[in-house]
Write an enzyme that holds these catalytic residues in place. Structure first.
Site, PDB file in Angstrom:
ATOM      1  N   LYS A 208       0.811  -1.256   0.044  1.00 52.07           N
ATOM      2  CA  LYS A 208       0.094   0.009  -0.028  1.00 52.07           C
ATOM      3  C   LYS A 208       0.794   1.408   0.196  1.00 52.07           C
ATOM      4  O   LYS A 208       0.798   2.072  -0.905  1.00 52.07           O
ATOM      5  CB  LYS A 208      -0.692  -0.164   1.245  1.00 52.07           C
ATOM      6  CG  LYS A 208      -1.777   1.248   1.633  1.00 52.07           C
ATOM      7  CD  LYS A 208      -2.704   1.481   0.414  1.00 52.07           C
ATOM      8  CE  LYS A 208      -3.523   2.846   0.890  1.00 52.07           C
ATOM      9  NZ  LYS A 208      -4.658   3.065   0.409  1.00 52.07           N
ATOM     10  N   CYS A 262      -5.079  10.304   2.356  1.00 54.08           N
ATOM     11  CA  CYS A 262      -4.405   9.399   1.990  1.00 54.08           C
ATOM     12  C   CYS A 262      -2.714   9.777   1.492  1.00 54.08           C
ATOM     13  O   CYS A 262      -1.941   9.735   1.961  1.00 54.08           O
ATOM     14  CB  CYS A 262      -5.058   8.616   0.953  1.00 54.08           C
ATOM     15  SG  CYS A 262      -6.484   7.506   1.360  1.00 54.08           S
TER      16      CYS A 262
HETATM   17  N1  LIG Z   1     -11.029   7.662   2.400  1.00 53.88           N
HETATM   18  C1  LIG Z   1     -10.524   7.124   1.291  1.00 53.88           C
HETATM   19  O1  LIG Z   1     -10.576   7.368   0.036  1.00 53.88           O
HETATM   20  C2  LIG Z   1      -9.641   5.785   1.651  1.00 53.88           C
HETATM   21  C3  LIG Z   1      -8.993   5.003   0.802  1.00 53.88           C
HETATM   22  C4  LIG Z   1      -8.271   3.809   0.881  1.00 53.88           C
HETATM   23  C5  LIG Z   1      -8.294   3.433   2.121  1.00 53.88           C
HETATM   24  N2  LIG Z   1      -8.791   4.110   3.330  1.00 53.88           N
HETATM   25  C6  LIG Z   1      -8.334   3.790   4.644  1.00 53.88           C
HETATM   26  O2  LIG Z   1      -9.495   3.836   5.529  1.00 53.88           O
HETATM   27  C7  LIG Z   1      -9.324   4.371   6.610  1.00 53.88           C
HETATM   28  C8  LIG Z   1     -10.658   4.868   6.929  1.00 53.88           C
HETATM   29  O3  LIG Z   1     -10.869   6.026   6.168  1.00 53.88           O
HETATM   30  P1  LIG Z   1     -12.410   6.540   5.959  1.00 53.88           P
HETATM   31  O4  LIG Z   1     -12.400   7.679   4.872  1.00 53.88           O
HETATM   32  O5  LIG Z   1     -13.329   5.571   6.011  1.00 53.88           O
HETATM   33  O6  LIG Z   1     -12.532   7.672   7.341  1.00 53.88           O
HETATM   34  P2  LIG Z   1     -13.665   8.333   7.802  1.00 53.88           P
HETATM   35  O7  LIG Z   1     -13.126   9.473   8.737  1.00 53.88           O
HETATM   36  O8  LIG Z   1     -14.811   8.621   6.754  1.00 53.88           O
HETATM   37  O9  LIG Z   1     -14.515   7.280   8.960  1.00 53.88           O
HETATM   38  C9  LIG Z   1     -13.927   6.612  10.077  1.00 53.88           C
HETATM   39  C10 LIG Z   1     -14.946   6.309  11.129  1.00 53.88           C
HETATM   40  O10 LIG Z   1     -14.153   5.617  12.042  1.00 53.88           O
HETATM   41  C11 LIG Z   1     -15.023   6.027  13.358  1.00 53.88           C
HETATM   42  N3  LIG Z   1     -14.135   5.764  14.323  1.00 53.88           N
HETATM   43  C12 LIG Z   1     -13.098   6.786  14.838  1.00 53.88           C
HETATM   44  N4  LIG Z   1     -12.805   6.055  16.024  1.00 53.88           N
HETATM   45  C13 LIG Z   1     -13.218   4.984  16.411  1.00 53.88           C
HETATM   46  C14 LIG Z   1     -13.206   4.129  17.226  1.00 53.88           C
HETATM   47  N5  LIG Z   1     -12.478   4.350  18.340  1.00 53.88           N
HETATM   48  N6  LIG Z   1     -14.097   2.912  17.284  1.00 53.88           N
HETATM   49  C15 LIG Z   1     -14.988   2.984  16.379  1.00 53.88           C
HETATM   50  N7  LIG Z   1     -15.105   3.631  15.233  1.00 53.88           N
HETATM   51  C16 LIG Z   1     -14.390   4.992  15.196  1.00 53.88           C
HETATM   52  C17 LIG Z   1     -15.325   7.371  13.099  1.00 53.88           C
HETATM   53  O11 LIG Z   1     -16.593   7.771  13.897  1.00 53.88           O
HETATM   54  C18 LIG Z   1     -15.887   7.333  11.496  1.00 53.88           C
HETATM   55  O12 LIG Z   1     -16.974   6.944  11.428  1.00 53.88           O
HETATM   56  C19 LIG Z   1      -8.135   5.447   6.355  1.00 53.88           C
HETATM   57  O13 LIG Z   1      -7.476   5.889   7.550  1.00 53.88           O
HETATM   58  C20 LIG Z   1      -7.523   4.662   5.379  1.00 53.88           C
HETATM   59  O14 LIG Z   1      -6.274   3.919   6.128  1.00 53.88           O
HETATM   60  C21 LIG Z   1      -9.408   5.209   3.115  1.00 53.88           C
END
Ligand SMILES: NC(=O)c1ccc[n+]([C@@H]2O[C@H](COP(=O)([O-])OP(=O)(O)OC[C@H]3O[C@@H](n4cnc5c(N)ncnc54)[C@H](O)[C@@H]3O)[C@@H](O)[C@H]2O)c1
Length: 428
Positions: A208, A262
């Site tokens: 990644k 990211c």
């Molecule tokens: N956004 C993208 O385009 C993308 C693409 C590839 C990979 N990712 C990976 O996905 C991860 C998450 O991204 P996202 O865009 O979904 O984030 P986001 O901010 O949209 O969502 C994160 C969620 O996690 C919840 N959360 C935070 N702390 C928590 C806890 N202690 N227990 C339970 N839930 C909790 C939040 O309330 C939120 O709903 C990124 O950090 C990355 O590693 C994201």
């Protein structure tokens, strides 16, 4: 098989919906009670994800998907636990582990024998084994003997989740052979894409990060070409298009900056990994520096045209870091605003995905495109489709003399026809 997805955000919620659409019982966990309530009512809180609303409504109705804030209980009831909460860095590039550590601690309190724990959150190389397992083993169980652990990077993008979940191969690397085997078996059951195993969780973590650094370095190269073209009176879009007709050339698109959770974040994970090994990742570091310098470059383009920015009224189009996405994390807009304010300009911000109140919360003045003040210039930061057909006549009437097109997204000829100067990134 019962699956628990921890973190129901832009990525986690579509994943939960995908697993449920395959007929599995899924419990989604989030710390935000509003998110949990909304999902339990069959309503997605994530906007702009094609296919998500229907999948959530359908799987909740069938009793396959539910949500909770009680992660310990959900973990205790599940066979597979998928972690997809954010891991971010601060302005200096220091990693903030508080969320992922506390989620892992919570998992350890509900972990039972034979469970498979999968980290999908992007992690620095080695963290699954060296940082997460010691926390998980506070359960009293032993990784690789009593439970299994896999790292599987999420390489999708919000806004195209279900297409990418079908098309992008899933990479799986466990902490041992049995973990990898179980991880591969899981993904073959819940996804339609190809599933590829790599030899270790470290290899999966690096897969990644290499992809993200490649992207950041490639964009930085395009941005260097853009600066060269700007100074030399050439058009970078034309030249990159021509260059890329060679099958060995895959130059990406230059622009006003790289934002979001990211691309501007993950290179720092690898930079830190390398620095622990006393290796200096010069290219990765410089790519970050070049891309972070693009908002200032755009403001300088405007400064050259207007001579002095002090007291000038500048409209920013887009606060989101990319078109169609309601997210401001590390958005180049924030940096553009800072540079404009430093030079004494009055800044007004519009974004079709944000309300007046949401924009004002960011400490900037909102601009309604239908009711604009007198303006001197416009900087387009976000390629929202709504900006494709700007009312150029109205902008000219309001006094706009220059438009800086930070995404090379607008039509130069049309703008010039209205007597407005056009400046793109890397276009003279
Ligand atoms: N956004 C993208 O385009 C993308 C693409 C590839 C990979 N990712 C990976 O996905 C991860 C998450 O991204 P996202 O865009 O979904 O984030 P986001 O901010 O949209 O969502 C994160 C969620 O996690 C919840 N959360 C935070 N702390 C928590 C806890 N202690 N227990 C339970 N839930 C909790 C939040 O309330 C939120 O709903 C990124 O950090 C990355 O590693 C994201």
């Amino acid at each position: 098989m019962k699956i628990c997805v921890i973190g129901l955000g832009k990525i986690g919620l579509p994943l939960a919906a995908q697993y449920a659409s395959k007929g599995f019982r899924v419990i989604g966990c989030d710390i935000n009670p509003e998110v949990v309530d909304s999902i339990n009512r069959g309503i997605s809180h994530i906007r702009g994800e094609p296919g998500l609303d229907e999948r959530i409504g359908d799987s909740v109705k069938k009793g396959l998907l539910s949500a909770t804030t009680d992660t310990v209980k959900a973990v205790r009831e599940s066979d597979v636990i998928v972690v997809i909460v954010p891991l971010v860095v601060d302005k200096e590039g220091n990693i903030d582990y508080s969320t992922i550590d506390s989620v892992t601690e919570t998992i350890s309190k509900g972990l039972k024998r034979d469970s498979l724990v999968i980290y999908e959150t992007t992690l620095p190389v080695g963290d699954t084994r060296d940082r997460m397992i010691p926390i998980l083993e506070r359960s009293g169980l032993k990784a690789g003997r009593d439970f299994y652990v896999v790292f599987s990077p999420e390489r999708v993008s919000s806004g195209v989740m279900f297409r990418y979940l079908r098309e992008i191969p899933k990479i799986v690397g466990g902490i041992d052979e049995e973990s990898t085997r179980r991880g591969v078996e899981f993904y073959k059951r819940v996804l339609d894409s190809e599933v590829i195993s790599v030899t270790s969780s470290e290899a999966a973590e690096a897969t990644k990060l290499f992809g993200m650094v490649y992207r950041d370095v490639n964009i930085a190269l395009a941005n260097e070409f853009a600066r060269f073209c700007q100074a030399r009176g050439l058009d970078v879009v034309e030249i990159i298009g021509a260059s890329n007709t060679n099958p060995h050339s895959h130059i990406l698109t230059p622009g006003i900056g790289v934002g979001g959770h990211c691309a501007p974040v993950y290179p720092y994970f690898l930079i830190k990994n390398a620095s622990d090994l006393e290796i200096d990742l010069i290219l990765a570091k410089n790519a970050r520096r070049i891309n972070d310098g693009m908002p200032e470059h755009a403001v300088n383009l405007l400064g050259k045209e207007l001579k002095d920015l002090d007291g000038k009224n500048v409209l920013i189009l887009g606060i989101a870091y990319r078109g169609g996405v309601k997210e401001t994390f590390l958005s180049p807009s924030l940096s553009v605003i800072e540079h404009l304010k430093d030079r004494g300009a009055n800044v007004y911000v519009n974004d079709p995905l944000f309300s007046k109140e949401e924009i004002e919360k960011l400490g900037v003045e909102f601009a309604d495109l239908k009711n604009l003040n007198a303006l001197d210039a416009v900087i387009l930061v976000t390629d929202h489709k709504e900006y494709k057909n700007l009312d150029l006549k109205n902008l000219r009437e309001k006094g706009v003399k220059v438009i800086v097109d930070g995404r090379n997204f607008l039509e130069k000829e049309k703008i010039e026809k209205h007597g407005i100067i056009y400046r793109g990134i890397g276009r003279s």
